[in-house]
Motif scaffolding. Sequence first.
Motif, PDB file in Angstrom:
ATOM      1  N   ASP A  58       0.827  -1.207   0.000  1.00  0.00           N
ATOM      2  CA  ASP A  58       0.000   0.000   0.000  1.00  0.00           C
ATOM      3  C   ASP A  58       0.863   1.259   0.000  1.00  0.00           C
ATOM      4  N   ALA A  59       1.985   1.224   0.711  1.00  0.00           N
ATOM      5  CA  ALA A  59       2.877   2.392   0.763  1.00  0.00           C
ATOM      6  C   ALA A  59       3.452   2.691  -0.618  1.00  0.00           C
ATOM      7  N   ILE A  60       3.791   1.644  -1.366  1.00  0.00           N
ATOM      8  CA  ILE A  60       4.287   1.852  -2.735  1.00  0.00           C
ATOM      9  C   ILE A  60       3.196   2.496  -3.577  1.00  0.00           C
ATOM     10  N   GLY A  61       1.988   1.944  -3.491  1.00  0.00           N
ATOM     11  CA  GLY A  61       0.888   2.484  -4.278  1.00  0.00           C
ATOM     12  C   GLY A  61       0.530   3.904  -3.875  1.00  0.00           C
ATOM     13  N   ASN A  62       0.495   4.174  -2.593  1.00  0.00           N
ATOM     14  CA  ASN A  62       0.125   5.514  -2.125  1.00  0.00           C
ATOM     15  C   ASN A  62       1.172   6.555  -2.462  1.00  0.00           C
ATOM     16  N   GLY A  63       2.391   6.097  -2.772  1.00  0.00           N
ATOM     17  CA  GLY A  63       3.440   7.033  -3.169  1.00  0.00           C
ATOM     18  C   GLY A  63       3.694   7.053  -4.662  1.00  0.00           C
ATOM     19  N   GLY A  64       2.917   6.273  -5.425  1.00  0.00           N
ATOM     20  CA  GLY A  64       3.180   6.165  -6.861  1.00  0.00           C
ATOM     21  C   GLY A  64       1.913   6.126  -7.675  1.00  0.00           C
ATOM     22  N   SER A  65       2.001   5.522  -8.832  1.00  0.00           N
ATOM     23  CA  SER A  65       0.853   5.389  -9.730  1.00  0.00           C
ATOM     24  C   SER A  65       0.242   4.001  -9.557  1.00  0.00           C
ATOM     25  N   VAL A  66      -1.049   3.979  -9.285  1.00  0.00           N
ATOM     26  CA  VAL A  66      -1.791   2.730  -9.137  1.00  0.00           C
ATOM     27  C   VAL A  66      -2.738   2.611 -10.327  1.00  0.00           C
ATOM     28  N   PHE A  67      -2.602   1.526 -11.073  1.00  0.00           N
ATOM     29  CA  PHE A  67      -3.456   1.305 -12.235  1.00  0.00           C
ATOM     30  C   PHE A  67      -4.593   0.376 -11.812  1.00  0.00           C
ATOM     31  N   LEU A  68      -5.766   0.959 -11.668  1.00  0.00           N
ATOM     32  CA  LEU A  68      -6.893   0.220 -11.111  1.00  0.00           C
ATOM     33  C   LEU A  68      -7.427  -0.823 -12.079  1.00  0.00           C
ATOM     34  N   ASN A  69      -7.290  -0.588 -13.375  1.00  0.00           N
ATOM     35  CA  ASN A  69      -7.739  -1.553 -14.377  1.00  0.00           C
ATOM     36  C   ASN A  69      -6.557  -1.961 -15.239  1.00  0.00           C
ATOM     37  N   HIS A  70      -5.677  -2.774 -14.649  1.00  0.00           N
ATOM     38  CA  HIS A  70      -4.544  -3.323 -15.386  1.00  0.00           C
ATOM     39  C   HIS A  70      -4.853  -4.772 -15.741  1.00  0.00           C
ATOM     40  N   TYR A  71      -4.531  -5.146 -17.002  1.00  0.00           N
ATOM     41  CA  TYR A  71      -4.855  -6.479 -17.494  1.00  0.00           C
ATOM     42  C   TYR A  71      -3.619  -7.158 -18.077  1.00  0.00           C
ATOM     43  N   VAL A  72      -3.468  -8.430 -17.725  1.00  0.00           N
ATOM     44  CA  VAL A  72      -2.403  -9.240 -18.312  1.00  0.00           C
ATOM     45  C   VAL A  72      -2.863  -9.748 -19.659  1.00  0.00           C
ATOM     46  N   GLN A  73      -1.901 -10.183 -20.476  1.00  0.00           N
ATOM     47  CA  GLN A  73      -2.266 -10.656 -21.809  1.00  0.00           C
ATOM     48  C   GLN A  73      -2.702 -12.121 -21.812  1.00  0.00           C
ATOM     49  N   VAL A  74      -2.156 -12.909 -20.892  1.00  0.00           N
ATOM     50  CA  VAL A  74      -2.507 -14.331 -20.831  1.00  0.00           C
ATOM     51  C   VAL A  74      -2.603 -14.737 -19.353  1.00  0.00           C
ATOM     52  N   PRO A  75      -3.697 -15.404 -18.948  1.00  0.00           N
ATOM     53  CA  PRO A  75      -3.866 -15.752 -17.537  1.00  0.00           C
ATOM     54  C   PRO A  75      -3.185 -17.058 -17.148  1.00  0.00           C
ATOM     55  N   THR A  76      -1.925 -17.192 -17.517  1.00  0.00           N
ATOM     56  CA  THR A  76      -1.092 -18.295 -17.040  1.00  0.00           C
ATOM     57  C   THR A  76       0.332 -17.766 -16.939  1.00  0.00           C
ATOM     58  N   CYS A  77       1.096 -18.325 -15.998  1.00  0.00           N
ATOM     59  CA  CYS A  77       2.338 -17.675 -15.560  1.00  0.00           C
ATOM     60  C   CYS A  77       3.345 -17.416 -16.680  1.00  0.00           C
ATOM     61  N   SER A 365      -5.010  -7.709 -12.637  1.00  0.00           N
ATOM     62  CA  SER A 365      -4.031  -7.869 -11.557  1.00  0.00           C
ATOM     63  C   SER A 365      -3.469  -6.506 -11.187  1.00  0.00           C
ATOM     64  N   PRO A 366      -2.749  -6.414 -10.075  1.00  0.00           N
ATOM     65  CA  PRO A 366      -2.173  -5.120  -9.685  1.00  0.00           C
ATOM     66  C   PRO A 366      -1.010  -4.707 -10.589  1.00  0.00           C
ATOM     67  N   LEU A 367      -0.915  -3.427 -10.837  1.00  0.00           N
ATOM     68  CA  LEU A 367       0.269  -2.794 -11.406  1.00  0.00           C
ATOM     69  C   LEU A 367       0.451  -1.459 -10.711  1.00  0.00           C
ATOM     70  N   LEU A 383      -9.734   3.847 -17.749  1.00  0.00           N
ATOM     71  CA  LEU A 383      -8.538   3.740 -18.574  1.00  0.00           C
ATOM     72  C   LEU A 383      -7.861   2.388 -18.380  1.00  0.00           C
ATOM     73  N   PRO A 384      -8.343   1.332 -19.052  1.00  0.00           N
ATOM     74  CA  PRO A 384      -7.670   0.036 -18.939  1.00  0.00           C
ATOM     75  C   PRO A 384      -6.279   0.094 -19.566  1.00  0.00           C
ATOM     76  N   VAL A 385      -5.317  -0.561 -18.921  1.00  0.00           N
ATOM     77  CA  VAL A 385      -3.945  -0.636 -19.421  1.00  0.00           C
ATOM     78  C   VAL A 385      -3.513  -2.097 -19.424  1.00  0.00           C
ATOM     79  N   SER A 386      -2.373  -2.365 -20.060  1.00  0.00           N
ATOM     80  CA  SER A 386      -1.925  -3.740 -20.264  1.00  0.00           C
ATOM     81  C   SER A 386      -0.513  -3.950 -19.753  1.00  0.00           C
ATOM     82  N   SER A 387      -0.186  -5.208 -19.474  1.00  0.00           N
ATOM     83  CA  SER A 387       1.175  -5.546 -19.045  1.00  0.00           C
ATOM     84  C   SER A 387       2.209  -5.163 -20.100  1.00  0.00           C
TER      85      SER A 387
END
Length: 498
Positions: A58-77, A365-367, A383-387
């Motif tokens: 939370d400290a990192i997010g509160n001091g930086g940019s939090v992307f609330l709608n961040h999406y990965v390209q593939v849901p496997t590792c 997921s979080p970014l 504003l959705p963003v991508s990995s």
Amino acid sequence: MTKNYACIFSILCFTVFFSCSEPAAEEKPYNILFIAIDDLRPELGVYGNDIIQTPNLDAIGNGGSVFLNHYVQVPTCGASRCSILTGMLPQTTNHLQNSAIEQFLSNEPEKERPESFVHHLKRNGYYTVGIGKISHSVDGLWYGYEESPEGAKMEMPHSWDEMLFDAGKWGTGWNAFFGYADGSNRQGKNKQVKPYEVGDVDDLGYPDGLSTQLAVKKLKELSTKGQPFFMGLGLFKPHLPFTAPKKYWDLYDRADIPLSPFPDLPENVHPSSLQGSGEFNQYQLGEEKAGLDRKLSDEYARKLRHAYYAAVSYSDALVGKVLEALEEEGLADNTIIVVWGDHGWHLGDHRVWGKHTTFEMAVRSPLMIKVPGMAARKIGNELPVSSIDLYPTLMELTGIPTDFPLDGQSLVPLMKSGRDAQRAAMAFSYFRNGISMRTDRYRLTRYFREAEPTLELFDHQNDPMETVNIAGEFPEIVAALLPQLEKGNTGLYANRDN
């Protein structure tokens, strides 16, 4: 009076001359700390969860940019990591596999185009260190779960100056990844294990603690190196098994942990859009098996969510140790910090326990990106963003040019002003023979299969849990969105009508 003015004028000239003749202090390049956390949903305080205990993230997010709608390209590792590292959308069905990095990076000679953004940083003067799971393999080596790493190839052979891992009492990287506090592991016990563990150990009693210990030690060395660095730290938890020291379980009263708000099957959706929790069910001593034909009991579901929360809090505490080391070594004021979850995870949502779907729970997921001196900002749901956007973002922040195409788009304008007129509101994800597009309001998914329906439309303004597919009810919306979705068809499903 004339003499006094002359004296003052002489002093000013002397001061200006010598201040101008002194060379300006050279601006130091940013260091980069990239923290990849496996299977991390946006279940953090800074993302609005007021129960989970994540003060350091939370400290990192509160001091930086939090992307609330961040999406990965593939849901496997492995495939998700391949996309973020290369800045590219998947081009073939092989890019959707966990073996994507092995197939497309591990056997390749060094080429003019860098194999990853880590490689590009290395070519431009950065000292690069990887610790833990950055690519798919947990120690950067390419070998099977039950094989010996002896003589194994590097997964990213041109990217790292150093790739570090301490397997501890588990012996190998993959044993550690699926490890329990007594040194055993899932494969060694032939899957006769539980999907969770309350460990009677301290922070070093699980592999992530050892990785963090390596990171802290390495930061001390890098602080004296006189060279900008990139450090990637890949933490395992909260990936299955949900294991954590007991003190993190004790942070929670289980009765306070909410169950999924929608543990039922979505309407107008074919079961092949979902998955049967096969990875979860490999932990064969679990009290109950999951499946699309049944829900877990509330008691067991809450226990598992408790276990997940404990594992997240364990990772958070380890992140705190790294942040403390950055401060102690005088690096915090010149280090970009990135926190990334490689995909989400259904915690019983839609009757699924796992990833491997194109639903919001698996691909969001979080970014978070914290840049020294840059104002904190939350980038909203519109504003959705991508990995794949991380690669060009890091290059812009470090001033390193890219003379080759990338599918991602720099996030720096959003980070600076919260706006970017050049950015289209859409993010693409791929899996289960489908392409899914998230806009500011809708998720449209098109499947290339025989099972109907092949089109799914969810309205996030009215249905954020994606409970009802309304594609049949609103064909005009589908028709308007399909041309945009086709922009994400990179050839993956070319010439396939069904």
